[in-house]
Structure formats: C-alpha cells, structure tokens
Scaffold this active site. Structure first.
Site, PDB file in Angstrom:
ATOM      1  N   GLY A 159       3.637  -2.033  17.753  1.00 22.67           N
ATOM      2  CA  GLY A 159       3.108  -2.891  16.698  1.00 22.67           C
ATOM      3  C   GLY A 159       3.987  -2.807  15.475  1.00 22.67           C
ATOM      4  O   GLY A 159       3.528  -2.495  14.382  1.00 22.67           O
ATOM      5  N   ASP A 179       6.067  -6.051  19.172  1.00 20.61           N
ATOM      6  CA  ASP A 179       4.965  -6.689  18.445  1.00 20.61           C
ATOM      7  C   ASP A 179       4.691  -8.049  19.070  1.00 20.61           C
ATOM      8  O   ASP A 179       5.623  -8.787  19.411  1.00 20.61           O
ATOM      9  CB  ASP A 179       5.308  -6.856  16.961  1.00 20.61           C
ATOM     10  CG  ASP A 179       4.064  -6.992  16.100  1.00 20.61           C
ATOM     11  OD1 ASP A 179       3.808  -6.095  15.291  1.00 20.61           O
ATOM     12  OD2 ASP A 179       3.341  -8.003  16.254  1.00 20.61           O
ATOM     13  N   ARG A 214       0.015   4.340   2.194  1.00 18.14           N
ATOM     14  CA  ARG A 214       0.323   4.119   3.604  1.00 18.14           C
ATOM     15  C   ARG A 214       1.814   4.194   3.879  1.00 18.14           C
ATOM     16  O   ARG A 214       2.285   4.995   4.698  1.00 18.14           O
ATOM     17  CB  ARG A 214      -0.204   2.750   4.016  1.00 18.14           C
ATOM     18  CG  ARG A 214       0.362   2.220   5.322  1.00 18.14           C
ATOM     19  CD  ARG A 214       0.169   0.711   5.412  1.00 18.14           C
ATOM     20  NE  ARG A 214       0.701   0.141   6.629  1.00 18.14           N
ATOM     21  CZ  ARG A 214       1.933  -0.344   6.759  1.00 18.14           C
ATOM     22  NH1 ARG A 214       2.795  -0.289   5.747  1.00 18.14           N
ATOM     23  NH2 ARG A 214       2.326  -0.875   7.914  1.00 18.14           N
ATOM     24  N   HIS A 253      -5.381   0.140   1.337  1.00 19.24           N
ATOM     25  CA  HIS A 253      -5.902  -1.165   1.761  1.00 19.24           C
ATOM     26  C   HIS A 253      -7.019  -1.006   2.791  1.00 19.24           C
ATOM     27  O   HIS A 253      -7.749  -1.965   3.074  1.00 19.24           O
ATOM     28  CB  HIS A 253      -4.776  -2.038   2.323  1.00 19.24           C
ATOM     29  CG  HIS A 253      -4.355  -1.704   3.718  1.00 19.24           C
ATOM     30  ND1 HIS A 253      -3.538  -0.635   4.026  1.00 19.24           N
ATOM     31  CD2 HIS A 253      -4.652  -2.293   4.906  1.00 19.24           C
ATOM     32  CE1 HIS A 253      -3.337  -0.592   5.325  1.00 19.24           C
ATOM     33  NE2 HIS A 253      -4.000  -1.587   5.885  1.00 19.24           N
ATOM     34  N   GLU A 280     -10.269  -2.702  15.362  1.00 17.44           N
ATOM     35  CA  GLU A 280      -9.115  -3.402  15.932  1.00 17.44           C
ATOM     36  C   GLU A 280      -8.659  -2.788  17.254  1.00 17.44           C
ATOM     37  O   GLU A 280      -7.933  -3.417  18.011  1.00 17.44           O
ATOM     38  CB  GLU A 280      -7.922  -3.487  14.961  1.00 17.44           C
ATOM     39  CG  GLU A 280      -8.189  -4.353  13.755  1.00 17.44           C
ATOM     40  CD  GLU A 280      -6.968  -4.486  12.853  1.00 17.44           C
ATOM     41  OE1 GLU A 280      -5.957  -3.805  13.119  1.00 17.44           O
ATOM     42  OE2 GLU A 280      -7.033  -5.274  11.899  1.00 17.44           O
ATOM     43  N   ASP A 287       0.875  -1.172   0.000  1.00 16.58           N
ATOM     44  CA  ASP A 287       0.000   0.000   0.000  1.00 16.58           C
ATOM     45  C   ASP A 287       0.912   1.222   0.000  1.00 16.58           C
ATOM     46  O   ASP A 287       1.392   1.676   1.043  1.00 16.58           O
ATOM     47  CB  ASP A 287      -0.891  -0.016   1.243  1.00 16.58           C
ATOM     48  CG  ASP A 287      -1.883   1.143   1.269  1.00 16.58           C
ATOM     49  OD1 ASP A 287      -1.658   2.148   0.565  1.00 16.58           O
ATOM     50  OD2 ASP A 287      -2.880   1.060   2.011  1.00 16.58           O
ATOM     51  N   SER A 329       2.853 -10.502  17.535  1.00 20.17           N
ATOM     52  CA  SER A 329       2.680 -11.573  16.547  1.00 20.17           C
ATOM     53  C   SER A 329       4.019 -12.226  16.193  1.00 20.17           C
ATOM     54  O   SER A 329       5.102 -11.692  16.456  1.00 20.17           O
ATOM     55  CB  SER A 329       2.025 -11.027  15.271  1.00 20.17           C
ATOM     56  OG  SER A 329       2.928 -10.214  14.554  1.00 20.17           O
ATOM     57  N   ILE A 387       2.561  -4.487  24.264  1.00 21.90           N
ATOM     58  CA  ILE A 387       3.189  -3.337  24.902  1.00 21.90           C
ATOM     59  C   ILE A 387       2.714  -3.193  26.342  1.00 21.90           C
ATOM     60  O   ILE A 387       3.452  -2.711  27.211  1.00 21.90           O
ATOM     61  CB  ILE A 387       2.902  -2.040  24.085  1.00 21.90           C
ATOM     62  CG1 ILE A 387       3.742  -0.866  24.618  1.00 21.90           C
ATOM     63  CG2 ILE A 387       1.421  -1.711  24.096  1.00 21.90           C
ATOM     64  CD1 ILE A 387       5.220  -1.028  24.459  1.00 21.90           C
ATOM     65  N   GLU A 388       1.483  -3.657  26.611  1.00 15.98           N
ATOM     66  CA  GLU A 388       0.941  -3.570  27.963  1.00 15.98           C
ATOM     67  C   GLU A 388       1.588  -4.570  28.919  1.00 15.98           C
ATOM     68  O   GLU A 388       1.428  -4.451  30.144  1.00 15.98           O
ATOM     69  CB  GLU A 388      -0.576  -3.814  27.950  1.00 15.98           C
ATOM     70  CG  GLU A 388      -1.386  -2.762  27.203  1.00 15.98           C
ATOM     71  CD  GLU A 388      -1.518  -3.035  25.709  1.00 15.98           C
ATOM     72  OE1 GLU A 388      -2.319  -2.348  25.057  1.00 15.98           O
ATOM     73  OE2 GLU A 388      -0.816  -3.944  25.202  1.00 15.98           O
ATOM     74  N   GLU A 433       1.643   2.424  13.236  1.00 17.00           N
ATOM     75  CA  GLU A 433       0.597   2.374  12.202  1.00 17.00           C
ATOM     76  C   GLU A 433      -0.497   1.506  12.795  1.00 17.00           C
ATOM     77  O   GLU A 433      -0.512   0.291  12.615  1.00 17.00           O
ATOM     78  CB  GLU A 433       1.165   1.792  10.903  1.00 17.00           C
ATOM     79  CG  GLU A 433       0.263   2.017   9.695  1.00 17.00           C
ATOM     80  CD  GLU A 433      -0.882   1.011   9.615  1.00 17.00           C
ATOM     81  OE1 GLU A 433      -1.906   1.213  10.320  1.00 17.00           O
ATOM     82  OE2 GLU A 433      -0.742   0.042   8.869  1.00 17.00           O
TER      83      GLU A 433
END
Length: 534
Positions: free
Chosen positions: A266, A288, A242, A482, A341, A239, A290, A316-317, A332
């Site tokens: 993230g 992140d 972005r 996107h 989200e 994208d 994931s 992050i928490e 982002e």
C-alpha cells in the site's frame, strides 16, 4: 565588497602579499601590475597555481564557473540557487552561509528546497569557507538578485525548468481529476446496486447472492478509488506524527534496510519506499491498487530513485512481484481504531507469502486501548440535541445516531480513567481470524463524574532489531494525528466515583456487508450497545 565580506570568503592576503585592508599607492599599484605581468610570462608560475574550478553542491562534478555549476544544479538536481536566493531574499551573508551549509552538511537538493525559516544555516559558523578559494563564494549574489535569470550555455534556463515543472503539475492535475471522476462514477454505481438490492424483493436466493457479490466488488473499487485522489495522501503526509515516526524509524535504524530487499504494501505516494531507498535498501518494491500509483511513479523518477524502487499497480493478493522473497515488509496500514479498513489482512498475506525466514515486518507490534470520558456538553450536542429541535421532538433520530461511532479529536481534560489495553497484536505472528475478538476490560476511575462515552485509540511500535525504538501513539494525551480517537457515546451517562473499577466487555468483528467496516459491541454496567464504524 566590504572587509568583513572578504574575510568571510577567506581572502586574507592582497595581490602583493600585504594586508587586504591596506590601500596601495599609484606607484605600488604599478609595481604590483608589473609583477603580475612578469609572472604571466613565467611558465612555472602557471603550473604552480591551482586550476580555477568549483565542485557541484550535490555531486562530484567540477565546473569552470559558478554559473555553469548553478545551471547543472538546476537541470540535474532540481535545485535553483536563483530561486532560493530570490524566494528567501538572501543577502550576501545569507548566500555564503547557504553554500557553506550545503558543502559541510551534504543534504540532498530536495531537503534544501523544502526548508523554511528559520534556516539551519543561520549560524555564523557557516560563514567559514568549507572549500578554499570556492568559486561559488566569489559569486556576486547582488547581480543574481538584479538579473532576470542565470544564462546557461547548455540551453537549460530557469524559465525552461519552471515551465517543465508547470507542465508536470498540469499533468498530475489532469490525472487527479480523472481519478476523481472515476471515483464519483464508482460511488454512483454502488448506490444503484444498493438500491436495486433493497428494492427488488422478487429476486431469488441465487440471484441475490450474485448481486451481493457484485456489490462487494464495487465497494472494493470505491475504497481504492478514494485513495486515488491526492487529498487523502496530502492529509496523511501532513500528519507529522505519522510520517516522521516512519522516517525516524527508517533513518535512525539504517542497518535494518542496508542492502536489503524491501516490500512496501500500500505504498501510496511512495514516501516509505523513498525513505527505505535513502536508508540503503538494495531494492524496494511498492505495491498499490489505487490510481495514486501513477503519481508515485512520477515522484520516484523526479527524485532519481527509479533504479532502486520498483512500483506495481494492483492488490498484493493478486500481483506477482519480481522477487521470490523479501527481507523487510513496511506498511502504513492502520485505520481508525486501528483495524478499520482491514488493510492488515494484506500485510499478513504478504508476510506469509513473501517474507524470508527471520525477516521483519514494521510496525512490528500494536495495541488498542480504551479510556472513560466525561463530556456532558458533547454528549448533549450528540444526543440530547434531538429532544428539542427548534421546538420539535426528533428523539427518534437517536436510534440512528447512537449506533454510529464518532471519530474526532478528544480533549485530554475530559478523561476520567486510566487507559486499559484490550488487544495486543504481534505483526509477525497474528492471523486474520485473530483480528475479530472479545475482551474484558477494567477502567479505574480517576475522578468522580458522569461517564458519557468510552473512547478508543491505538499505539504502534517499531522495536524489533532497532537501535532506536519508535512509538507512534494516537492517545488523546499525545499530539493529535489524522486518526484522532474513536468515541462510543453512551445513550445514558453513568455516574462513577473516584477509585471505582468500571468493568465491561468489548467485542469487535467485521461488518459482513462491508468487510472493511467494523461492528463494535460494548457491555458496561449491564447496558449493552452496538456501534458501527464505517
């Protein structure tokens, strides 16, 4: 080599000091050889001539031959001159322009590797040598095209470099496949939990609460697992609106990042972290949850940025970062209709816990807008379709279809009103409760027609302390992204006239069963409809 080619290399004089374009007779040749031999015996002649060495294309190291320099570029910078020449079938002049372009503009190797025709070095001014008597410009590129590979004395060859790249690619593929299997398992687990929750009606209230808590945990696992697969990151990186908006903001405002500590919430593949590092950040911390974080680690190492970028896997928490405070937070975080989200929650948490007083969050402000749409054909396809499906009445399906918001690219020609901003968000001040809200709106109709839907989109701004401000818009009047636009179809189209003010009210709150999803309620002309975005 032709006279033109010699001129391109800056060879303006022949061995005897005459014009290079003039041929020497046999006797003149003999005289020239005698002079060279005499010069060879003279120690002062050797001292006067410059040592024959050439600078690397990308760093300050010097080499005694073009071949050594090429091998160094392949092993240390990941740039193969052989691959570049063969891939793009560069002739002698194209090769000369490429070398001079790199010498003059000083791009990094990754940038040059990514280029596709038309090339920025196609201009004739790159025929002029940047370095006098550059050994790389004296290299016979035709030999390179005819040979199978450059022989590197240090043992590094093109074949071994390519083999290493192939091994890395295979490793990344295995990791991606593992992440995909895990995501599929998580999805099946969530479905089983949902089925048990619905079917087991004899569960007591306390047991039900426990099951609901487990379900939410599994929903979170599925959410992060979806970002573990490379496909979603590929879509985001491709994208251009972005990615280039973030790149331009960072590269055109390097003073914001120079010698600063930056937190990337993230971070995904690490693209924003790398932009910040290239802009001069002292340290970048990427976080992140994931599985893509492991590929990001490979990417950071592959680009030689492991000394300035530190990656952490986790939310992050829940993680501890290696500094007490950061100067800049980048992220982002935007989802469909901006707030889908709920990742802005994590940015707010990071801001409140880690941002130094006077620090900055980017993007620093956002808006959500609505606009009226008239598209009878799409409305028919979406809703009227169910009235007659191969001769059968399936209109009861409308009850299922209507409440679903639709994310798609909107044709700007179907817009029939001016846009109306329903929410402004200051990322330096907003709190999580403010992300659920109600707002009145007025859409001034620009064309007499039938309003079939209300569409939503968002804009984000990079403005605070910026010498060059950047706007990232998902408006249907701008280049598509996107995120597309979010469509709320009306069950029955509304007749509107040019100049009319279409008044309404919108309420946005989280889905209590899935906190990353949204519930949107629209009231317009005494008709109320509730939609889910999930």
């Amino acid at each position: 080599m032709s006279a033109g080619a010699s001129a391109a290399l800056g060879e303006t004089e022949g061995p005897a000091g005459g014009d290079s374009g003039l041929a020497l007779s046999d006797s003149e040749n003999e005289g020239a050889w005698e002079e060279e031999e005499d010069g060879a015996d003279d120690p002062s002649a050797e001292m006067e001539g410059p040592s024959q060495s050439t600078a690397c294309l990308f760093c300050d190291r010097f080499f005694s031959s073009a071949e050594d320099s090429f091998c160094h570029c392949t092993s240390d910078h990941g740039f193969s001159i052989e691959m570049m020449v063969k891939k793009h079938r560069l002739d002698f002049y194209g090769y000369i322009k490429l070398v001079n372009f790199i010498r003059l503009q000083k791009p990094d190797a990754g940038y040059v590797n990514s280029l596709r025709p038309p090339f920025p070095w196609d201009e004739d001014n790159y025929l002029k040598p940047v370095i006098e008597n550059d050994l790389l410009l004296q290299f016979d590129v035709e030999e390179l095209l005819d040979s199978s590979s450059i022989s590197c004395p240090n043992g590094v060859s093109e074949a071994s470099s390519l083999l290493e790249c192939l091994k890395n690619a295979e490793h990344r593929t295995e990791l991606a496949e593992t992440a995909l299997v895990r995501a599929q398992d998580d999805l099946q687990k969530m479905r089983q939990f949902a089925q048990d929750l619905v079917m087991n009606t004899e569960i007591g209230s306390s047991s039900s609460a426990s099951t609901t808590g487990n379900l939410k945990e599994d929903e979170e696992d599925v959410y992060f697992s979806s970002y573990g697969h490379f496909g979603i990151h590929e879509e985001m990186l491709k994208d251009k609106v972005r990615t280039e908006s973030y790149r331009d903001f960072i590269y055109l405002n390097p003073h914001i990042f120079r010698d600063k500590i930056v937190l990337d919430v993230g971070c995904g593949t690490g693209i924003l972290s790398m932009f910040a590092a290239k802009a001069g950040a002292k340290k970048v911390i990427g976080v992140d949850q994931s599985e893509i974080i492991y590929q990001a680690m490979d990417i950071i190492r592959l680009n030689g940025l492991e000394d300035s970028i530190y990656l952490i896997k986790g939310r992050i928490e829940e993680v501890d970062i290696p500094v007490e405070k950061v100067d800049v937070i980048i992220s982002e975080w935007m989802g469909y209709f901006l707030l889908f989200e709920s990742m802005l929650d994590s940015v707010i948490y990071a801001r409140d816990k880690y941002l130094v007083k006077g620090g900055s969050v980017y993007p620093d402000s956002c808006t959500i807008s609505l606009v009226a749409v008239s598209d009878i054909a799409k409305h028919t396809d979406q809703l009227t379709f169910w009235d007659d499906v191969y001769g059968f009445n399936m209109s009861c399906m409308k009850k299922v279809v209507m409440p679903e918001a639709v994310v798609e690219v909107l044709d700007s020609r179907t817009l029939i009103s001016e846009a109306c901003i329903i929410k402004r968000i200051d990322c330096h001040a907003v709190s999580v409760p403010e992300l659920e809200f109600s707002s009145d709106f007025v859409l001034t109709v620009s064309k007499t027609s039938m309003c079939t839907a209300i569409a939503g989109y968002f804009d984000v701004h990079f403005e605070k302390n910026c010498n060059k401000q950047i706007l990232l818009s998902t408006s249907p009047c701008c280049t598509k992204t996107h995120w597309k636009q979010t469509m709320f179809f009306l069950e029955k189209p509304i007749s509107v006239e040019e100049g009319e003010e279409l008044k309404g009210r919108i309420t946005i709150h989280r889905n209590r069963k899935d906190l990353r999803a949204l519930i949107v309620t629209l009231s317009i002309k005494n008709v109320k409809q509730t939609y889910s975005l999930q």
